[in-house]
Design an enzyme around this catalytic site. Structure first.
Site, PDB file in Angstrom:
ATOM      1  N   LYS A 226       4.098  54.369 -67.975  1.00 55.08           N
ATOM      2  CA  LYS A 226       3.076  54.055 -68.978  1.00 55.08           C
ATOM      3  C   LYS A 226       3.131  55.091 -70.107  1.00 55.08           C
ATOM      4  O   LYS A 226       2.857  56.264 -69.896  1.00 55.08           O
ATOM      5  CB  LYS A 226       1.688  54.048 -68.338  1.00 55.08           C
ATOM      6  CG  LYS A 226       0.543  53.839 -69.334  1.00 55.08           C
ATOM      7  CD  LYS A 226      -0.813  53.977 -68.641  1.00 55.08           C
ATOM      8  CE  LYS A 226      -1.963  53.967 -69.647  1.00 55.08           C
ATOM      9  NZ  LYS A 226      -3.276  54.193 -69.004  1.00 55.08           N
ATOM     10  N   ASP A 231      -5.234  56.519 -76.295  1.00 53.25           N
ATOM     11  CA  ASP A 231      -6.003  55.344 -75.889  1.00 53.25           C
ATOM     12  C   ASP A 231      -7.440  55.485 -76.350  1.00 53.25           C
ATOM     13  O   ASP A 231      -8.232  56.226 -75.765  1.00 53.25           O
ATOM     14  CB  ASP A 231      -5.949  55.175 -74.372  1.00 53.25           C
ATOM     15  CG  ASP A 231      -6.742  53.959 -73.903  1.00 53.25           C
ATOM     16  OD1 ASP A 231      -6.992  53.059 -74.729  1.00 53.25           O
ATOM     17  OD2 ASP A 231      -7.099  53.921 -72.708  1.00 53.25           O
ATOM     18  N   LYS A 238     -13.890  53.549 -75.987  1.00 46.13           N
ATOM     19  CA  LYS A 238     -14.349  54.603 -75.098  1.00 46.13           C
ATOM     20  C   LYS A 238     -15.403  55.458 -75.797  1.00 46.13           C
ATOM     21  O   LYS A 238     -15.372  55.620 -77.018  1.00 46.13           O
ATOM     22  CB  LYS A 238     -13.174  55.527 -74.723  1.00 46.13           C
ATOM     23  CG  LYS A 238     -12.083  54.907 -73.883  1.00 46.13           C
ATOM     24  CD  LYS A 238     -10.994  55.938 -73.625  1.00 46.13           C
ATOM     25  CE  LYS A 238      -9.826  55.361 -72.841  1.00 46.13           C
ATOM     26  NZ  LYS A 238     -10.170  55.077 -71.445  1.00 46.13           N
ATOM     27  N   ASP A 249      -2.607  60.083 -71.926  1.00 40.93           N
ATOM     28  CA  ASP A 249      -2.491  58.760 -71.317  1.00 40.93           C
ATOM     29  C   ASP A 249      -1.050  58.280 -71.246  1.00 40.93           C
ATOM     30  O   ASP A 249      -0.773  57.205 -70.725  1.00 40.93           O
ATOM     31  CB  ASP A 249      -3.356  57.745 -72.065  1.00 40.93           C
ATOM     32  CG  ASP A 249      -3.872  56.639 -71.151  1.00 40.93           C
ATOM     33  OD1 ASP A 249      -3.931  56.863 -69.934  1.00 40.93           O
ATOM     34  OD2 ASP A 249      -4.203  55.562 -71.657  1.00 40.93           O
ATOM     35  N   ASP A 308      -9.640  48.074 -72.801  1.00 44.04           N
ATOM     36  CA  ASP A 308      -9.412  49.437 -72.306  1.00 44.04           C
ATOM     37  C   ASP A 308      -8.611  49.450 -71.011  1.00 44.04           C
ATOM     38  O   ASP A 308      -8.310  50.515 -70.482  1.00 44.04           O
ATOM     39  CB  ASP A 308     -10.757  50.143 -72.113  1.00 44.04           C
ATOM     40  CG  ASP A 308     -10.605  51.649 -71.954  1.00 44.04           C
ATOM     41  OD1 ASP A 308      -9.576  52.189 -72.394  1.00 44.04           O
ATOM     42  OD2 ASP A 308     -11.517  52.280 -71.385  1.00 44.04           O
ATOM     43  N   GLU A 310      -5.483  48.650 -70.798  1.00 38.81           N
ATOM     44  CA  GLU A 310      -4.237  48.328 -71.506  1.00 38.81           C
ATOM     45  C   GLU A 310      -2.991  48.834 -70.793  1.00 38.81           C
ATOM     46  O   GLU A 310      -1.900  48.328 -71.010  1.00 38.81           O
ATOM     47  CB  GLU A 310      -4.291  48.902 -72.931  1.00 38.81           C
ATOM     48  CG  GLU A 310      -3.878  50.358 -73.087  1.00 38.81           C
ATOM     49  CD  GLU A 310      -4.735  51.343 -72.300  1.00 38.81           C
ATOM     50  OE1 GLU A 310      -4.202  52.380 -71.888  1.00 38.81           O
ATOM     51  OE2 GLU A 310      -5.939  51.076 -72.090  1.00 38.81           O
ATOM     52  N   ARG A 312      -1.990  48.611 -67.654  1.00 39.21           N
ATOM     53  CA  ARG A 312      -1.382  47.577 -66.813  1.00 39.21           C
ATOM     54  C   ARG A 312      -0.739  46.487 -67.677  1.00 39.21           C
ATOM     55  O   ARG A 312       0.208  45.830 -67.247  1.00 39.21           O
ATOM     56  CB  ARG A 312      -2.430  46.997 -65.865  1.00 39.21           C
ATOM     57  CG  ARG A 312      -3.535  46.198 -66.540  1.00 39.21           C
ATOM     58  CD  ARG A 312      -4.769  46.018 -65.667  1.00 39.21           C
ATOM     59  NE  ARG A 312      -5.491  47.263 -65.507  1.00 39.21           N
ATOM     60  CZ  ARG A 312      -6.601  47.396 -64.785  1.00 39.21           C
ATOM     61  NH1 ARG A 312      -7.115  46.339 -64.161  1.00 39.21           N
ATOM     62  NH2 ARG A 312      -7.210  48.555 -64.674  1.00 39.21           N
TER      63      ARG A 312
END
Length: 458
Positions: A226, A231, A238, A249, A308, A310, A312
């Site tokens: 990932k 993010d 968030k 992230d 949020d 994202e 996956r």
């Protein structure tokens, strides 16, 4: 260079005397009375991490006793490079090769400092390479972990999708690997629609790095990481506190690159493939939105229940591509859910695996090299929580329970049941400093995976 704090020799190094914590009492019993008195006066105990400078007749340091835990030999000297006075040191006594190698690598890891934006406060103390140490192995470990730390510590201003892709290309070229990068709308042309959808809201285009290395006829090991360089949460924004650390992230992607570094430098007998999607998840007029339905490389349509979630989403396309080659092992790594941190905390990457033998081998390797992981269940009854009324699947569950499990079950939909697959939901960060592990970005599980892959394939 990660091992710049290790040197070939020194004129008059101060001696370091490593003593296992269980052996300290016997060691002191055999020492002169004056040394025992000095140790008592300075409260030297059989606790790993304690050390005591012993003065000579002239008042200068003659030697330093270092207490360590043999089960955590990699971190035995980790606190010393930046706490001992600058100068040269050497290990006293004949050390077994494995212990000498761990201590050398740990010294290099303890010397780590992130110096991109300010000069180091001091230079690390230097250690003469232990005679029995495998220099190549120690350097291989330190280089990989330094790479992970540097990438995770770099803020998004200077490490966007393109820069993370460039770092991957640089690593590939150092090891003679083949590499290509898809950028922006090339992702649509090459059928990576979900990576494109998540990343299109940023002015910095999303990318997909594809690295191949090793003998094409060797067993295939495919890594997916990932690479969300920042993010914001997208339209499901968030709060400020939740956004503060989101430069990390991309920690799963950084760890995949660290693992790739270990595997290539170790010349493992595998056909390695690395698929690294790199994006920013931001808010803009072009960003994807809640309740959008987006297709995937596998052909499944996904209803966006939450922008949020994202990570996956960007993993599912490269997972489907990696699975299409039927690799011997498919591994993904991601800073995926807060639920995993609630379940197992920051130190334990949550491991989800569809193959009991693979999971057992990883767990055994994890124990052998003291690189912890914790297996979590792929509990099938929770899969229905991801059902959608108008698409093949939703990217989130409406239930407040089992968030890390439902995320793993989402990813499992893009992997064939016959492909041995393991997913790591990790933190990739040290909230506070420990010996050899400063506060900031961190490598997790990659030494265990390197050990497991080496034992399986050589």
């Amino acid at each position: 260079m990660s091992t710049h704090s290790l040197i070939d020799g020194a004129a008059a190094p101060i001696r370091l005397v490593p003593v296992a914590e269980s052996d300290l009492a016997a060691w002191l019993e055999a020492a002169p009375a004056s040394l025992r008195q000095w140790a008592t006066a300075n409260a030297l105990k059989g606790e790993a991490g304690r050390h005591l400078a012993i003065p000579g007749a002239d008042g200068a340091i003659d030697r330093i006793v270092v207490v360590y835990d043999p089960a955590q030999a990699l971190w035995a000297l980790g606190s010393l490079p930046l706490t001992l006075p600058e100068g040269d040191y050497s290990l006293e006594g004949a050390l077994a090769p494995a212990l000498a190698t761990d201590m050398a690598a740990g010294w290099a890891l303890g010397a780590y400092a992130f110096t991109r934006y300010r000069k180091a406060r001091r230079q690390p103390a230097r250690l003469v390479w232990p005679a029995a140490a495998d220099r190549g192995e120690a350097t291989r470990i330190a280089d990989a972990i330094w790479l992970v730390r540097d990438l995770v510590n770099t803020p998004a201003e200077d490490l966007g999708p393109g820069e993370l892709a460039d770092a991957a290309v640089s690593l590939a070229k150092r090891h003679g690997a083949e590499v290509r990068v898809l950028r922006g709308d090339e992702l649509l042309a090459q059928n990576y629609p979900m990576v494109h959808a998540v990343g299109r809201g940023s002015v910095r285009p999303p990318c997909l790095v594809d690295i191949t290395w090793g003998d094409p006829s060797a067993p295939k090991v495919t890594l997916v990481g990932k690479g969300v360089c920042f993010d914001s949460g997208g339209y499901d924004l968030k709060p400020a506190a939740g956004m503060k650390l989101m430069k990390k992230d991309m920690g799963g992607g950084a760890n995949v690159l660290g693992l790739a570094s270990l595997l290539m430098a170790g010349k493992r007998k595998i056909r390695l493939r690395v698929l690294l999607p790199t994006v920013e998840n931001l808010v803009s007029g072009n960003a994807f939105k809640p309740m959008d339905i987006i297709p995937t490389r596998k052909g499944l349509t996904i209803e966006i229940g939450n922008t949020d979630a994202e990570g996956r989403l960007i993993l599912c396309d490269p997972l489907a591509e990696g699975d299409s080659e039927k690799p011997a092992i498919l591994i993904d790594m991601a800073t995926l859910t807060g639920a995993a941190r609630v379940a197992v905390g920051p130190d334990l990457p949550a491991m989800f695996c569809n193959d009991d033998k693979l999971a057992a081998d990883i767990q055994a390797a994890s124990t052998a090299v003291n690189d912890p992981v914790w297996r979590m269940p792929l509990w099938k009854p929770y899969r229905k929580w991801l059902d959608s009324k108008i698409a093949d699947m939703n990217n989130v569950s409406e239930s407040p329970f089992a968030g890390s499990i439902t995320a793993a079950l989402y990813l499992q939909e893009f992997v064939s049941p016959t492909t041995p697959w393991v997913h790591f939901d990790m933190y990739a960060w040290n909230a506070s400093a420990r010996p050899g592990r400063p506060e900031g970005g961190e490598a997790q599980a990659i030494r265990a995976l390197d050990r497991m892959i080496g034992e399986r394939f050589g």
